[in-house]
Design an enzyme around this catalytic site. Structure first.
Site, short mmCIF file in Angstrom:
data_model
loop_
_atom_site.label_atom_id
_atom_site.label_comp_id
_atom_site.label_asym_id
_atom_site.label_seq_id
_atom_site.Cartn_x
_atom_site.Cartn_y
_atom_site.Cartn_z
N ARG A 227 0.85 -1.19 0.00
CA ARG A 227 0.00 0.00 0.00
C ARG A 227 0.89 1.24 0.00
O ARG A 227 1.93 1.29 0.65
CB ARG A 227 -0.92 0.02 1.23
CG ARG A 227 -2.20 -0.76 1.05
CD ARG A 227 -3.14 -0.13 0.02
NE ARG A 227 -4.34 -0.90 -0.24
CZ ARG A 227 -4.48 -1.84 -1.19
NH1 ARG A 227 -3.49 -2.13 -1.97
NH2 ARG A 227 -5.63 -2.46 -1.37
N HIS A 275 -0.94 0.67 -9.98
CA HIS A 275 -1.62 -0.30 -9.12
C HIS A 275 -2.15 -1.50 -9.93
O HIS A 275 -3.35 -1.76 -9.98
CB HIS A 275 -2.78 0.38 -8.38
CG HIS A 275 -3.20 -0.35 -7.14
ND1 HIS A 275 -3.52 0.27 -5.97
CD2 HIS A 275 -3.34 -1.68 -6.89
CE1 HIS A 275 -3.86 -0.63 -5.05
NE2 HIS A 275 -3.75 -1.84 -5.60
P1 NDP Z 1 -2.19 -10.97 4.75
O1 NDP Z 1 -3.16 -10.37 5.71
O2 NDP Z 1 -2.31 -12.42 4.40
O3 NDP Z 1 -0.69 -10.74 5.29
C1 NDP Z 1 -0.23 -9.53 5.81
C2 NDP Z 1 1.22 -9.73 6.29
O4 NDP Z 1 1.71 -8.48 6.78
C3 NDP Z 1 1.32 -10.74 7.44
O5 NDP Z 1 2.46 -11.54 7.31
C4 NDP Z 1 1.46 -9.84 8.66
O6 NDP Z 1 2.16 -10.40 9.75
C5 NDP Z 1 2.26 -8.68 8.08
N1 NDP Z 1 2.10 -7.50 8.91
C6 NDP Z 1 0.98 -6.80 9.18
N2 NDP Z 1 1.26 -5.79 10.02
C7 NDP Z 1 2.57 -5.86 10.31
C8 NDP Z 1 3.45 -5.12 11.12
N3 NDP Z 1 3.00 -4.07 11.85
N4 NDP Z 1 4.75 -5.49 11.18
C9 NDP Z 1 5.21 -6.55 10.48
N5 NDP Z 1 4.42 -7.30 9.67
C10 NDP Z 1 3.12 -6.96 9.60
O7 NDP Z 1 -2.26 -10.07 3.45
P2 NDP Z 1 -1.94 -10.45 1.92
O8 NDP Z 1 -0.60 -11.11 1.86
O9 NDP Z 1 -3.08 -11.18 1.31
O10 NDP Z 1 -1.93 -8.99 1.25
C11 NDP Z 1 -0.99 -8.02 1.69
C12 NDP Z 1 -1.32 -6.67 1.13
O11 NDP Z 1 -1.05 -6.60 -0.26
C13 NDP Z 1 -2.81 -6.27 1.21
O12 NDP Z 1 -3.13 -5.77 2.48
C14 NDP Z 1 -2.93 -5.21 0.14
O13 NDP Z 1 -2.75 -3.93 0.70
C15 NDP Z 1 -1.78 -5.51 -0.83
N6 NDP Z 1 -2.27 -5.87 -2.17
C16 NDP Z 1 -1.86 -5.10 -3.25
C17 NDP Z 1 -2.26 -5.43 -4.53
C18 NDP Z 1 -1.74 -4.68 -5.72
O14 NDP Z 1 -2.21 -4.89 -6.84
N7 NDP Z 1 -0.77 -3.81 -5.57
C19 NDP Z 1 -3.17 -6.56 -4.78
C20 NDP Z 1 -3.49 -7.32 -3.60
C21 NDP Z 1 -3.06 -6.97 -2.33
P3 NDP Z 1 1.58 -11.70 10.53
O15 NDP Z 1 1.76 -12.85 9.55
O16 NDP Z 1 2.47 -11.84 11.70
O17 NDP Z 1 0.14 -11.42 10.83
#
Ligand code: NDP
Length: 311
Positions: A227, A275
């Site tokens: 993001r 995006h």
């Molecule tokens: P998930 O919810 O499966 O995973 C999120 C990951 O981020 C987890 O490993 C989580 O840790 C980690 N995380 C969250 N907060 C923190 C923090 N404060 N410190 C360290 N690690 C953190 O999400 P997805 O993998 O499915 O998607 C990730 C993001 O990708 C989405 O939120 C979206 O914004 C973006 N996206 C972008 C797209 C594009 O076209 N550019 C398309 C699709 C998604 P933990 O495992 O410990 O919970």
């Protein structure tokens, strides 16, 4: 009970297209589209790609907002979002694999000096550079969720040294895992490529600012597919100008579309895309139909968002 589709991005997918796809799974479903919602009291489930503050309040009996993607930050940021409205997202390996492919494409062009050769060609210049070796290059993936794991695994399969970072500690084959804010600077210092697949949450917003860029390896490339509001774009430009990192590939920006006035457009060390790194929903469309069915039958929904954690 009706499901209203109001995607708001007809260039990506029209409401009609998604309705037709959902009716394949749930032929009896009462599915309305944004242009013709009918009686707003009927709407119990809303499916959106973009969401505007206050949107939930238009539907007095709304129970669920289903995002057509993974990022729900705009929905959760709505101060008027009623507590009782549940937010669910999609999890799809289709767009996750597309994001892995996108990151790999930009990394490989650096490994093979493709941008330099493009420039040299314009000057009829014949100068060779040794390709960088994958086994000697470290990729750090920030966020090891559904998508981040796919990204990391793609680089393992291509012979790179791969590290990952997340909130909670992971154990993954062939990936050196770091966790928590304290371990981030050490992970960054060793990385040639830093790929952010993090969600936008109160903890991650604006995290890529002057101080954190100071922990980057000066030769590294930052690739952001998570993001845009995680990045302080003024600080990023300053960090690039000061040589704290070598380049940035940005698929997501803090304001989209990126305003014409942004210095990112013309910065020589920045590559931008609108995006598009994860694009297709694939069979995740079935999960929207399944959530409609589950809501009607009062069952637990697929892929609920933790409103406290923000993802
Ligand atoms: P998930 O919810 O499966 O995973 C999120 C990951 O981020 C987890 O490993 C989580 O840790 C980690 N995380 C969250 N907060 C923190 C923090 N404060 N410190 C360290 N690690 C953190 O999400 P997805 O993998 O499915 O998607 C990730 C993001 O990708 C989405 O939120 C979206 O914004 C973006 N996206 C972008 C797209 C594009 O076209 N550019 C398309 C699709 C998604 P933990 O495992 O410990 O919970």
């Amino acid at each position: 009970m009706a499901l209203l589709i109001d995607i708001k991005h007809p260039d990506w997918m029209t409401d009609d297209e998604l309705r037709d796809a959902l009716l394949e799974y749930e032929p009896q479903a009462d599915i309305r589209i944004g242009a013709e919602p009918g009686n707003l009291d009927d709407i119990e489930m809303l499916t959106v790609s973009s969401y505007f503050p206050g949107e939930a309040l238009k539907y007095p009996n709304l129970k669920v907002i289903q995002k057509t993607g993974a990022g729900v930050n705009n929905i959760l940021a709505d101060a008027d979002l009623p507590e009782a409205v549940r937010v669910v997202r999609l999890r799809t390996d289709t767009s996750g694999n597309e994001m892995a492919e996108y990151a790999l494409a930009y990394v490989l062009q650096e490994q093979r000096h493709i941008p330099q050769y493009r420039q040299q060609q314009a000057q009829s210049s014949w100068q060779a550079y040794p390709p960088r070796k994958a086994a000697e290059s470290t990729v750090l993936v920030l966020g090891l969720g559904r998508i981040g794991k796919l990204v990391a695994e793609r680089f393992v399969a291509n012979g790179f040294r791969v590290c990952g970072w997340s909130r909670s500690r992971k154990q993954l084959d062939d990936i050196e895992c770091y966790a928590g804010n304290d371990e981030l600077p050490r992970a960054l210092a060793a990385a040639d490529y830093v790929i952010s697949v993090l969600p936008s949450t109160p903890q991650t917003r604006s995290m890529f600012a002057r101080e954190l860029f100071g922990a980057f390896n000066p030769g590294s490339i930052f690739i952001n597919v998570g993001r845009g509001d995680l990045v302080d774009e003024t600080d990023l430009v300053a960090a690039l100008d000061d040589g704290l990192l070598a380049g940035a590939v940005l698929d997501v920006m803090s304001v989209e579309p990126l305003p014409e006035s942004s210095p990112l457009w013309l910065h020589p060390a920045v590559q931008l895309t609108p995006h598009v790194s994860g694009y297709h929903l694939g069979d995740a469309i079935a999960d929207i139909a399944e959530n409609y069915r589950r809501l009607r039958n009062n069952q637990a929904l697929l892929n609920p968002v933790d409103r406290e954690l923000g993802y």
